[in-house]
Design a protein around this motif. Structure first.
Motif, PDB file in Angstrom:
ATOM      1  N   GLY A   1       0.786  -1.238   0.000  1.00  0.00           N
ATOM      2  CA  GLY A   1       0.000   0.000   0.000  1.00  0.00           C
ATOM      3  C   GLY A   1       0.811   1.277   0.000  1.00  0.00           C
ATOM      4  O   GLY A   1       0.327   2.339   0.407  1.00  0.00           O
ATOM      5  N   ILE A   2       2.034   1.213  -0.494  1.00  0.00           N
ATOM      6  CA  ILE A   2       2.866   2.424  -0.499  1.00  0.00           C
ATOM      7  C   ILE A   2       2.348   3.430  -1.535  1.00  0.00           C
ATOM      8  O   ILE A   2       1.680   3.051  -2.508  1.00  0.00           O
ATOM      9  CB  ILE A   2       4.345   2.052  -0.765  1.00  0.00           C
ATOM     10  CG1 ILE A   2       5.262   3.133  -0.195  1.00  0.00           C
ATOM     11  CG2 ILE A   2       4.602   1.838  -2.271  1.00  0.00           C
ATOM     12  CD1 ILE A   2       6.614   2.624   0.198  1.00  0.00           C
ATOM     13  N   ASP A   3       2.647   4.733  -1.296  1.00  0.00           N
ATOM     14  CA  ASP A   3       2.237   5.783  -2.228  1.00  0.00           C
ATOM     15  C   ASP A   3       3.332   6.140  -3.225  1.00  0.00           C
ATOM     16  O   ASP A   3       3.038   6.585  -4.345  1.00  0.00           O
ATOM     17  CB  ASP A   3       1.909   7.084  -1.453  1.00  0.00           C
ATOM     18  CG  ASP A   3       0.826   6.901  -0.419  1.00  0.00           C
ATOM     19  OD1 ASP A   3      -0.179   6.210  -0.713  1.00  0.00           O
ATOM     20  OD2 ASP A   3       0.984   7.439   0.707  1.00  0.00           O
ATOM     21  N   PHE A   4       4.559   6.035  -2.787  1.00  0.00           N
ATOM     22  CA  PHE A   4       5.656   6.646  -3.535  1.00  0.00           C
ATOM     23  C   PHE A   4       6.916   5.792  -3.388  1.00  0.00           C
ATOM     24  O   PHE A   4       7.242   5.345  -2.279  1.00  0.00           O
ATOM     25  CB  PHE A   4       5.912   8.059  -2.960  1.00  0.00           C
ATOM     26  CG  PHE A   4       7.021   8.815  -3.630  1.00  0.00           C
ATOM     27  CD1 PHE A   4       6.767   9.653  -4.706  1.00  0.00           C
ATOM     28  CD2 PHE A   4       8.334   8.694  -3.188  1.00  0.00           C
ATOM     29  CE1 PHE A   4       7.796  10.345  -5.329  1.00  0.00           C
ATOM     30  CE2 PHE A   4       9.370   9.384  -3.813  1.00  0.00           C
ATOM     31  CZ  PHE A   4       9.092  10.213  -4.878  1.00  0.00           C
ATOM     32  N   ILE A   5       7.602   5.564  -4.481  1.00  0.00           N
ATOM     33  CA  ILE A   5       8.893   4.858  -4.457  1.00  0.00           C
ATOM     34  C   ILE A   5       9.865   5.671  -5.287  1.00  0.00           C
ATOM     35  O   ILE A   5       9.490   6.259  -6.299  1.00  0.00           O
ATOM     36  CB  ILE A   5       8.781   3.446  -5.078  1.00  0.00           C
ATOM     37  CG1 ILE A   5       7.638   2.647  -4.432  1.00  0.00           C
ATOM     38  CG2 ILE A   5      10.099   2.683  -4.959  1.00  0.00           C
ATOM     39  CD1 ILE A   5       7.349   1.309  -5.127  1.00  0.00           C
ATOM     40  N   LYS A   6      11.097   5.724  -4.853  1.00  0.00           N
ATOM     41  CA  LYS A   6      12.100   6.383  -5.687  1.00  0.00           C
ATOM     42  C   LYS A   6      13.321   5.487  -5.862  1.00  0.00           C
ATOM     43  O   LYS A   6      13.685   4.717  -4.968  1.00  0.00           O
ATOM     44  CB  LYS A   6      12.513   7.739  -5.122  1.00  0.00           C
ATOM     45  CG  LYS A   6      13.211   7.695  -3.778  1.00  0.00           C
ATOM     46  CD  LYS A   6      13.635   9.072  -3.294  1.00  0.00           C
ATOM     47  CE  LYS A   6      14.947   9.524  -3.883  1.00  0.00           C
ATOM     48  NZ  LYS A   6      16.132   8.750  -3.422  1.00  0.00           N
ATOM     49  N   ASP A   7      13.943   5.623  -7.012  1.00  0.00           N
ATOM     50  CA  ASP A   7      15.281   5.071  -7.179  1.00  0.00           C
ATOM     51  C   ASP A   7      16.222   5.780  -6.222  1.00  0.00           C
ATOM     52  O   ASP A   7      16.023   6.950  -5.865  1.00  0.00           O
ATOM     53  CB  ASP A   7      15.788   5.330  -8.607  1.00  0.00           C
ATOM     54  CG  ASP A   7      15.189   4.402  -9.649  1.00  0.00           C
ATOM     55  OD1 ASP A   7      14.891   3.240  -9.310  1.00  0.00           O
ATOM     56  OD2 ASP A   7      15.036   4.842 -10.808  1.00  0.00           O
ATOM     57  N   ASP A   8      17.279   5.099  -5.842  1.00  0.00           N
ATOM     58  CA  ASP A   8      18.339   5.769  -5.110  1.00  0.00           C
ATOM     59  C   ASP A   8      19.079   6.705  -6.080  1.00  0.00           C
ATOM     60  O   ASP A   8      19.092   6.481  -7.292  1.00  0.00           O
ATOM     61  CB  ASP A   8      19.308   4.742  -4.530  1.00  0.00           C
ATOM     62  CG  ASP A   8      20.198   5.368  -3.468  1.00  0.00           C
ATOM     63  OD1 ASP A   8      19.788   5.379  -2.305  1.00  0.00           O
ATOM     64  OD2 ASP A   8      21.285   5.851  -3.818  1.00  0.00           O
ATOM     65  N   GLU A   9      19.699   7.733  -5.516  1.00  0.00           N
ATOM     66  CA  GLU A   9      20.430   8.677  -6.389  1.00  0.00           C
ATOM     67  C   GLU A   9      21.673   8.034  -6.998  1.00  0.00           C
ATOM     68  O   GLU A   9      22.267   8.586  -7.925  1.00  0.00           O
ATOM     69  CB  GLU A   9      20.800   9.948  -5.628  1.00  0.00           C
ATOM     70  CG  GLU A   9      21.998   9.840  -4.697  1.00  0.00           C
ATOM     71  CD  GLU A   9      21.623   9.290  -3.317  1.00  0.00           C
ATOM     72  OE1 GLU A   9      20.470   8.849  -3.140  1.00  0.00           O
ATOM     73  OE2 GLU A   9      22.502   9.318  -2.434  1.00  0.00           O
ATOM     74  N   LEU A  10      22.067   6.877  -6.474  1.00  0.00           N
ATOM     75  CA  LEU A  10      23.231   6.175  -7.033  1.00  0.00           C
ATOM     76  C   LEU A  10      22.842   5.291  -8.222  1.00  0.00           C
ATOM     77  O   LEU A  10      23.711   4.735  -8.892  1.00  0.00           O
ATOM     78  CB  LEU A  10      23.892   5.314  -5.950  1.00  0.00           C
ATOM     79  CG  LEU A  10      24.398   6.096  -4.728  1.00  0.00           C
ATOM     80  CD1 LEU A  10      24.832   5.135  -3.630  1.00  0.00           C
ATOM     81  CD2 LEU A  10      25.559   7.009  -5.115  1.00  0.00           C
ATOM     82  N   GLN A  11      21.567   5.163  -8.470  1.00  0.00           N
ATOM     83  CA  GLN A  11      21.071   4.243  -9.496  1.00  0.00           C
ATOM     84  C   GLN A  11      20.403   5.032 -10.622  1.00  0.00           C
ATOM     85  O   GLN A  11      19.310   5.547 -10.449  1.00  0.00           O
ATOM     86  CB  GLN A  11      20.031   3.310  -8.847  1.00  0.00           C
ATOM     87  CG  GLN A  11      19.487   2.238  -9.743  1.00  0.00           C
ATOM     88  CD  GLN A  11      20.549   1.251 -10.152  1.00  0.00           C
ATOM     89  OE1 GLN A  11      21.242   1.448 -11.158  1.00  0.00           O
ATOM     90  NE2 GLN A  11      20.719   0.212  -9.374  1.00  0.00           N
ATOM     91  N   SER A  12      21.060   5.128 -11.747  1.00  0.00           N
ATOM     92  CA  SER A  12      20.414   5.793 -12.876  1.00  0.00           C
ATOM     93  C   SER A  12      20.373   4.848 -14.080  1.00  0.00           C
ATOM     94  O   SER A  12      19.313   4.339 -14.435  1.00  0.00           O
ATOM     95  CB  SER A  12      21.131   7.095 -13.218  1.00  0.00           C
ATOM     96  OG  SER A  12      20.587   7.657 -14.386  1.00  0.00           O
TER      97      SER A  12
END
Lengths: 443, 443
Positions: free
Chosen positions: A203-214
């Protein structure tokens, strides 16, 4: 330590002063300086260096030219404290003075808009250029900038901001409960997608990549985006909730454009860029080409700000990026793993929610991160006076004793309790996810 | 002051170590750290923060993943000096330790290329990201980076460098004798062109806009470029010498592209951009679209470097911009009006002339500026061991007692003398321009 306390107080005051510029034809900037010179003479050196002066008078520097182009001292407030040691090396004392008194002062300079026009890249060279190197100063910090409305006309500001982000994420009044893919690097696309599925189910709203992962060879951007969006779209089809995933597309212009288009075409709702990696011109261009909210990561912020008498305050710095178009701005978090004080974090986050211009507020949603878990909810809400924020807990969700799903639940419950003015431990009595989170992250 | 001396020595050593990376599949970065923790434990925290770790162990951080993705400590050299006071605020001591010893250490970390691929924007997030904020440290400075050859394949480096610049400017062995349009701002296009005519007639090699002057309403870029290039082309038609003028086109991508094309089409031979204004992605794009040498201005450098235990060394920083394509890099100058030591200036300038890769040296021409005049020629040449440089004297030419023409002549004579190993005062005996320059700028 007295100095740091004084600085914190000063910055809070600066923040409260608001963002209106006194003269619509001039740019203003506030500095904290430290010098053994007469502070007015030192301020004049700053003003000269950053406008029509140089180290000696030159032909052509006429009174008319100075009246037209010179920076002006608008305010000077000398602190009544002697500073025993220079905060930075390389400063000199006034000639012939054997026992100089070192003082700090607040200085406001202004520049005519005619010098640069409404250009963010040239604003930076003007308000934050060579002056940090002047040897009249053993400390010089940019504390705030105020811009005339012509800047608001020249730049778009955030395209989505709080309302657009809430709409796309389908989140009403609570903060967006978010996380960062952890481990930061090392997962391939399939492992990232598998974790995304777990988090969606929780039920999460938001996920982000880490800034080390592009776009590393081990986890190429396109493959990751396709794998993750299959999960998110599938979850949305089943539940009606489209989780917002901030894909870290940090790269060169053409790469960012192509990656943005892919995310948009796959039905994604957010992109992320590292501000100090792309720079101001990269960010301006990204905003121009983007149809999605821009999640702005400030990694590297430490080198711009951690020396108290050098560099940038966040209050000044975040204005550049908001005007350029950042929708979400990182601000660290309370009780974080980083060196910043909680007071500074709150000042930064409040700045993001303070309107920049009367007709164009350019509000960006502050992102709380670094060592975040359920326990910081009450303090964050009390400090910010708003729930218009994103909280991203990495370990604070992933390392929950009962797993990521319990991590999400516990964090959301902490915010539900906070916004209902119920103490966390009381709310946790019937809620094991919150109870275990409070226990696990108590340290 | 002992600390600063030690730092200067350390940086010189780092420079001498050269640029080869030990493992072609890994990126390396050298740091100077200050901590009360066991330096190895602290270095492990850095490595974790900048790769697969977070503040608590998380699921998925397997031994296999760590072996694949974790940053590694390659070297650790603990300095045998106790540091009495923390250099930066916000640090913590190890738990339970009441009387900790604060030490500095040199640390080399490495990362697998598979984490990010050969991407400069993502390199920055990796080697210069969150780590400056870690509270295990009361000082953390990036001293050098070494990149595998895949970076050399991915980026173009300078298009012109020393040879291309000398060819376009028509200057053989001497430095390019240059100046900055002064007053920095306030002149309109016609006044700028009139001064350019004076300087051309005086025999100057190189002129640059000030970094404060790009496209302000009072001196629009296009009008300035047209007015200046009329003068330069006319002078070239008459004399065969085309003076190199670095037009400051700092702005957004489309603006820079259009301005570059105008300068090129008018027959201009150089463009200039402020690095901290355009950022890394702006610079990479500018190099991609440019047919002219790129003169890179580092205004704002002070906030990145002036705190000795924070931020960037120039040795590390300049590599990014050279690889991205900068042809000329500003390095301040000896006896300048700024806080930097002469030793640091020389270290920076030598770095620009040190090859980055075996097959792709990416040499950029160092630009000496700030309070420069005839007097610094011998020291600059002795320190750099080369005349492959540009010297830009603003007041040092414009404020010569006999006017700008004598300023140019005196500065060139100083370099002629230096390269012929003749003391300046001896050479000045029959040369009034040099004699008056030495007298005027003696202070």
């Amino acid at each position: 330590m007295a100095v740091y306390g004084m600085l914190a107080k000063f910055r809070t005051e600066m923040h409260v002063r608001g963002h209106a510029v006194s003269d619509p034809t001039r740019i203003e900037a506030d500095y904290l300086i430290e010098t053994t010179f007469d502070p007015r003479v030192a301020a004049e050196a700053m003003a000269g260096e950053q406008s029509s002066g140089t180290f000696v008078p030159v032909p052509g520097e006429t009174p008319e030219l100075k009246a037209r182009s010179a920076a002006r001292i608008e305010a000077l407030d000398i602190q009544d404290i002697e500073i025993p040691q220079p905060s930075l090396p390389g400063s000199v004392n006034p000639k012939g003075v054997t026992d100089p008194i070192r003082r700090q002062a607040r200085v406001t300079l202004s520049w005519p808009m005619d010098n640069i026009g409404p250009s963010l890249p040239n604003l930076v060279a003007t308000v934050a250029g060579n002056l940090f190197e002047l040897r009249q100063f053993s400390g010089l910090r940019l504390d705030d900038i105020r811009l005339p409305a012509t800047f608001a006309e020249a730049y778009p500001g955030p395209k989505f901001g709080v309302a657009g982000t809430r709409r796309l994420a389908g989140v009403g009044d609570l903060p967006l409960i978010g996380t960062i893919i952890k481990p930061s690097v090392g997962f391939g696309p399939d492992e990232t997608a598998a974790l995304t599925r777990t988090l969606c189910d929780a039920g999460i709203d938001f996920i982000k990549d880490d800034e080390l992962q592009s776009d590393g060879p081990h986890c190429p951007f396109d493959e990751r985006a396709r794998a993750v969006m299959r999960v998110i779209n599938d979850h949305a089809d089943r539940t009606g909730k489209k989780v917002m995933y901030a894909f870290n597309l940090t790269g060169e212009i053409d790469q960012m454009r192509r990656r943005h288009d892919l995310v948009r075409d796959l039905g994604g709702t957010c992109i992320m860029a590292s501000l100090n990696s792309v720079g101001l011109v990269g960010m301006i261009e990204l905003r121009r080409i983007s149809d999605l909210p821009i999640h702005a990561h400030r990694n590297g912020w430490g080198y711009l700000s951690r020396a108290p008498m050098l560099g940038w305050s966040y209050v000044a710095w975040q204005k550049l990026w908001r005007l350029a178009g950042a929708d979400h701005m990182h601000v660290n978090g309370l009780q974080s793993k980083f060196a910043e004080t909680d007071e500074s974090v709150i000042t930064s986050a409040r700045a993001c929610l303070t309107p920049m211009f009367h007709d164009k507020p350019c509000i960006a949603m502050p992102v709380f991160s670094s060592g975040q878990s359920a326990k910081q909810a009450p303090g964050t809400y009390a400090g910010l006076g708003s729930a218009d924020l994103i909280v991203t807990a990495g370990g604070g969700i992933m390392a929950h004793p009962d797993g990521p799903a319990a991590g999400v639940t516990g964090l959301r419950e902490a915010w539900e309790a906070t916004m209902a003015s119920v103490p966390l431990d009381e709310y946790a009595r019937e809620r094991p996810a919150l109870a275990k989170a409070l226990e696990a992250y108590a340290a």
